[in-house]
Design an enzyme around this catalytic site. Structure first.
Site, PDB file in Angstrom:
ATOM      1  N   HIS A   6       0.685  -1.160   0.040  1.00  0.00           N
ATOM      2  CA  HIS A   6      -0.049  -0.098   0.228  1.00  0.00           C
ATOM      3  C   HIS A   6       0.840   1.364  -0.057  1.00  0.00           C
ATOM      4  CE1 HIS A   6      -3.588   2.188   0.209  1.00  0.00           C
ATOM      5  NE2 HIS A   6      -3.028   3.068   1.022  1.00  0.00           N
TER       6      HIS A   6
ATOM      7  N   TYR B 207       1.674   5.218  -2.745  1.00  0.00           N
ATOM      8  CA  TYR B 207       2.046   6.616  -2.174  1.00  0.00           C
ATOM      9  C   TYR B 207       3.422   6.847  -2.774  1.00  0.00           C
ATOM     10  CZ  TYR B 207      -2.355   6.651  -0.173  1.00  0.00           C
ATOM     11  OH  TYR B 207      -4.030   6.402   0.133  1.00  0.00           O
TER      12      TYR B 207
ATOM     13  N   HIS C 267      -9.385   0.514 -11.038  1.00  0.00           N
ATOM     14  CA  HIS C 267      -9.121   1.515 -10.190  1.00  0.00           C
ATOM     15  C   HIS C 267      -7.676   1.755 -10.366  1.00  0.00           C
ATOM     16  CE1 HIS C 267      -8.139   3.532  -6.272  1.00  0.00           C
ATOM     17  NE2 HIS C 267      -7.555   2.472  -5.983  1.00  0.00           N
ATOM     18  N   PHE C 268      -6.757   0.559 -10.114  1.00  0.00           N
ATOM     19  CA  PHE C 268      -5.310   0.903 -10.406  1.00  0.00           C
ATOM     20  C   PHE C 268      -5.058   1.664 -11.535  1.00  0.00           C
ATOM     21  CE2 PHE C 268      -1.259  -1.572 -10.224  1.00  0.00           C
ATOM     22  CZ  PHE C 268      -0.876  -1.078  -8.819  1.00  0.00           C
ATOM     23  N   HIS C 269      -5.624   1.476 -12.730  1.00  0.00           N
ATOM     24  CA  HIS C 269      -5.234   2.264 -13.956  1.00  0.00           C
ATOM     25  C   HIS C 269      -5.965   3.547 -13.689  1.00  0.00           C
ATOM     26  CE1 HIS C 269      -4.436  -1.877 -15.564  1.00  0.00           C
ATOM     27  NE2 HIS C 269      -3.832  -1.176 -16.461  1.00  0.00           N
TER      28      HIS C 269
ATOM     29  N   ARG D 227     -10.526 -10.727 -11.889  1.00  0.00           N
ATOM     30  CA  ARG D 227      -9.271 -10.231 -12.505  1.00  0.00           C
ATOM     31  C   ARG D 227      -8.161 -11.444 -12.281  1.00  0.00           C
ATOM     32  NH1 ARG D 227      -6.177  -7.312  -7.385  1.00  0.00           N
ATOM     33  NH2 ARG D 227      -7.501  -8.003  -5.638  1.00  0.00           N
ATOM     34  N   ARG D 228      -6.974 -11.077 -12.858  1.00  0.00           N
ATOM     35  CA  ARG D 228      -5.741 -12.022 -13.002  1.00  0.00           C
ATOM     36  C   ARG D 228      -6.303 -13.376 -13.815  1.00  0.00           C
ATOM     37  NH1 ARG D 228      -5.568 -11.351  -6.885  1.00  0.00           N
ATOM     38  NH2 ARG D 228      -4.424  -9.894  -6.196  1.00  0.00           N
TER      39      ARG D 228
END
Length: 563
Positions: A233, A237, A384-386, A449-450
């Site tokens: 996580h 950041y 979300h990641f993208h 996913r995956r």
């Protein structure tokens, strides 16, 4: 006396240091490596969305999970880490300087990271490390994969110590003065990175390497995942804070304004340091073996990071409005209309800022104890990641590249390259909107996913997913065109643009800003609070995981033989 020194510092900071050619070669080497990773990882991403569309089959000698691993590792770790370290070295060199010894250590950092990356990449491409970006046990990779990852971490630690030493040398020469804002931000980010990577280093060195070498027969799966997410996580950041550095201290200069508040910027970074690390359990909300009380505590700590995020949004839009009104643009939104939309150095990061609004909202859903159960392990998380990393962060990195690369190579950003950059930004925005939007919707419908499977035996759900998978393929194709354009722009800026002196934009602080309190630079206090929060959030959960560990898991050769 203290105020006097602060004022003197402000005046001195208007004359930033000059970056020598020897320095520029070091900084540029990291960034070149990052752009090579961008092309390779982007190509793997294109292949993934084409396969998932159900209308494209990979050659027999290419495994889907290998390209998925390449895409995640090369873009999520290699592109970001190399670009960030190169950019941060440039910021430190420009604000506090770099000695010959520090520069030599910088090269050592680069080569250790590069060798580690190549080792890991070879094992993945050879089909011996199809363990995905998270390399979850009991999937097992070749030992060279884990050793390569360890070298990347160690190389980055060298960069950490160089940056900290650069600031320490500067402070010794400027006693009683506040440090340059960008140098302060870099050292905060590297402190967060160093503390966070202790977790992944521990699991790789003490668990995965001995296990992959056959020295141990089993591995504590839950402990390995907990240590990974202790790192995983704050990694987000680590990606995001360099973008914030550009937003706070560089974008104001580009738009002809000034830094809204030095104190607010420093405080937001300190809060990110506090609340980015002790929150990894919110990635493990569905995993048994972790006490729900500690999961809930870390969810609460996760939501605390909203505070510095809102502080940053307030600071940026205050800068935009103040700058516009000083230029005479009145009305409710007059200042917004007259921002430099035709300057790609501003446009790309600004779109990144806007993408962080839905991206941040999605992050709140991911971290929510109840709503996480709906989207966990669905392709919503990939979408979300993208939005966050691949749009907010990457577009800001592109915006930085338009001035940093020509500054380091002694060239200029021409009008034609600027226009091409705007086109590239539009391609990226459109492609990512289509692809990420389709991922979010399919995730809400239960799409996993995956996984390379697109039909699941012709079920009704598969028919419902089909349109969204095709949209992902369309968006991914547009994105790959954007990657080709960006690589072309990089080559143009680095080798073929006209010779000249491109500005290294660093904003000054507003004249009437309050002096920054010196207590904001109480490093011992901030590190102590960070460690206390980590010990509070992780000591009992990790003790429980070790004490109550079930029998270890043996090697598991899925989806292909990895050992």
């Amino acid at each position: 006396m203290a105020v006097e020194k602060l004022v003197n510092y402000k005046q001195d900071n208007r004359l930033p240091l000059t970056i020598s050619k020897k320095e520029a070669r070091l900084y540029l080497s990291f960034i070149v490596f990052a752009f090579v990773a961008l092309f390779i990882g982007g190509l793997m991403g294109l292949l993934q969305v084409l396969v998932r569309s159900g209308h494209f089959t990979l050659p027999s000698w290419i495994d889907y999970y290998s390209i998925l691993t390449v895409h995640g590792v090369v873009l999520g770790l290699v592109l970001t880490t190399f670009f960030i370290i190169g950019f941060q070295f440039a910021l430190m060199g420009k604000t506090v300087g770099i000695s010959d010894r520090q520069r030599r250590l910088g090269w050592l950092s680069f080569w250790v990271m590069a060798i580690g990356t190549i080792m890991a990449a070879i094992t993945i491409l050879a089909g011996r490390a199809a363990v995905l970006y998270t390399f979850y046990a009991p999937l097992q990779a070749h030992p060279a994969f884990y050793i390569g990852l360890a070298l990347v971490v160690v190389g980055s630690w060298i960069a950490c110590f160089v940056n900290w030493h650069q600031l320490a040398v500067w402070k010794k020469k400027h006693p009683g003065e506040k440090s340059p804002l960008l140098a302060f931000m870099v050292c905060i980010n590297m402190a967060m990175w160093f503390i966070a990577t202790l977790g992944v280093a521990a699991t790789v060195l003490l668990q995965f390497i001995p296990w992959s070498l056959g020295w141990t027969a089993t591995i504590n799966v839950l402990l390995s995942r907990t240590l990974f997410w202790y790192f995983g996580h704050p990694l987000v950041y680590f990606w995001l804070l360099p973008a914030y550095m550009a937003w706070y201290a560089i974008i104001p200069k580009i738009i002809g304004g000034k830094l809204f508040s030095d104190s607010l910027a420093r405080l937001s970074f300190i809060l990110f340091l506090f609340f980015s690390i002790p929150v990894g359990l919110h990635h493990q909300l569905t995993e048994p073996g972790l006490d729900s009380t500690w999961k809930f505590i870390q969810v609460v700590l996760t939501f605390m990071v909203v505070i510095p995020s809102l502080m940053t949004a307030f600071s940026m839009f205050a800068t935009f409005e103040i700058t516009g009104r000083k230029k005479g643009f009145g009305g409710l939104f007059g200042w917004l209309k007259h921002l430099p939309w035709k300057d790609v150095r501003f446009l790309a990061p600004f779109i990144g800022m806007l993408a962080f609004i839905p991206g941040g909202a999605g992050g709140l859903i991911n971290a929510s104890y109840q709503m996480n159960s709906l989207i966990h392990n669905t392709i919503w998380v990939t979408g979300h990641f993208h939005l966050t990393v691949a749009t907010t962060v990457v577009l800001t990195f592109f915006g930085i590249s338009y001035w940093l690369i020509p500054h380091l190579t002694g060239r200029t950003l021409t009008k034609s390259i600027n226009r091409l950059g705007i086109i590239q930004t539009i391609f990226w925005t459109v492609g990512m909107t289509i692809m990420s939007g389709a991922m979010h919707i399919q995730g809400l419908l239960g799409g996993p996913r995956r996984s390379s499977y697109s039909d699941y035996g012709g079920s009704e759900q598969a028919a419902e997913w089909g349109a969204y998978q095709m949209a992902q393929a369309v968006g991914g194709t547009i994105l790959f065109i954007g990657i080709i354009l960006m690589v072309y722009i990089f080559i143009k800026l680095a080798f073929f643009a006209p010779k000249g002196n491109e500005e290294f934009p660093i904003a000054e602080e507003e004249e009437n800003a309050e002096p920054t309190p010196m207590w904001l630079e109480n490093w011992k206090l901030w590190i102590a609070i960070t460690i206390a929060l980590i010990l509070f959030a992780y000591t009992i959960p990790i003790f429980d995981v070790i004490q109550n560990a079930p029998p270890g898991s043996p090697t598991f050769d899925w989806p292909i033989g990895n050992s």
